[in-house]
Design a protein around this motif. Structure first.
Motif: not given
Length: 298
Positions: A75-77, A154-155, A171-173, A184-185
């Motif tokens: 998944g990529y944000l 997560l970018d 909380e979700a993360v 990866i944050f």
């Protein structure tokens, strides 16, 4: 290790965007990936996603080469958002879910579940353009996790969110990590990285400056800060050998020191001057380490 980067290099002509990057992203952990603009973070993300091919080196998932066929695992944000403003939230989330191999029904169910998590179930049939920037960010996050990825990138995930919604997203993360997702944050907010990440890497001009667990990075930095609060003068102590910096605020006087032995010398000096309200040795913040490391290599 869930994800391994082994001597990864990416060149664009004569320009080296990523230089001999080796990292291990532990399974079911949150990994902070830090760097100023142009450090090579986004290029690295695109190579992990197989949108760009490394010039050399290997990117491995659980010991095997990661390819575009594994995109359903990820998944990529992205930092640059990519929602369709004229499309309904429900249609958009189902679309992204189906791209990752979900059925329409399972994507609809997951979408409703996540909208409930973020207290916005009423947005299911609204168009993206009808939502605030903060709520659009929530939908972008849901699109990144709707297919239950094994690896989540997560970018700048908290961009555009108010403090209440930052906490909801945190909380979700954290729950995703506890359920087994490797994360990866990347963020410019060092306090968020320090709070959430067990491991991290600081990049600069495509090269890793520092990497390891958060505690290892802090320990290797060496420099600490002594906080003193008392009804006496302290300015003369800034001349002591090993004192690197000196400043005051309403909490007291701060001495940045290059090793802990200096703290004992400071304590001996102040113990004869009057009542000591506060004497503490504080670890460096990640923000302090980042500024020192990146600023020293600019």
């Amino acid at each position: 290790m869930a994800l391994t980067l082994n001597q990864v290099v990416k060149r664009f002509g004569d320009f080296t965007a990523v230089s001999h990057l080796s990292l291990e992203i532990p399974e079911k952990r949150m990994f902070g990936f830090l760097g100023a603009n142009g450090a090579g973070k986004t290029t690295t993300f695109r190579m992990i996603l197989d949108l760009l091919k490394p010039t050399s080196g290997d990117i491995l998932w659980e010991g095997r080469k990661l390819t575009y066929r594994d995109s359903q695992l990820i998944g990529y944000l992205p930092e640059e958002r990519g929602l369709y403003p004229k499309v309904k939230v429900s249609e958009q989330l189902v679309y992204f879910g189906k791209l990752k191999g979900m059925t329409k029904k399972s994507a609809q169910n997951e979408a409703k579940k996540w909208l409930e998590v973020f207290d916005i179930p009423e947005y299911y049939d609204k168009k993206i353009e009808e939502l605030s920037k903060g709520n659009q960010q929530k939908i972008q996050f849901i699109a990144a996790v709707i297919h239950k990825p094994h690896l989540l990138i997560l970018d700048e995930p908290f961009s555009g969110l108010d403090p209440v919604n930052v906490e909801k997203l945190k909380e979700a993360v954290i729950k995703l990590k506890e359920q087994g997702t490797s994360i990866i944050f990347s963020s410019h907010r060092m306090d968020h990285v320090e709070e959430l990440c067990e491991n991290l890497c600081i990049m600069h001009h495509g090269k890793p400056l520092v990497s390891g667990t958060l505690q290892e990075v802090k320990n290797s930095y060496g420099k600490k800060t002594v906080l003193v609060n008392g009804n006496f003068e302290t300015e003369d102590l800034k001349e002591l050998p090993g004192v690197l910096d000196y400043k005051k605020d309403n909490r007291g006087t701060y001495f940045k020191i290059d090793h802990e032995d200096v703290s004992q010398e400071i304590f001996q000096r102040i113990s004869t001057r009057g009542f000591v309200k506060t004497f503490s040795i504080e670890e460096p913040t990640l923000n302090e380490i980042f500024i020192d490391k990146v600023g020293g290599h600019s």
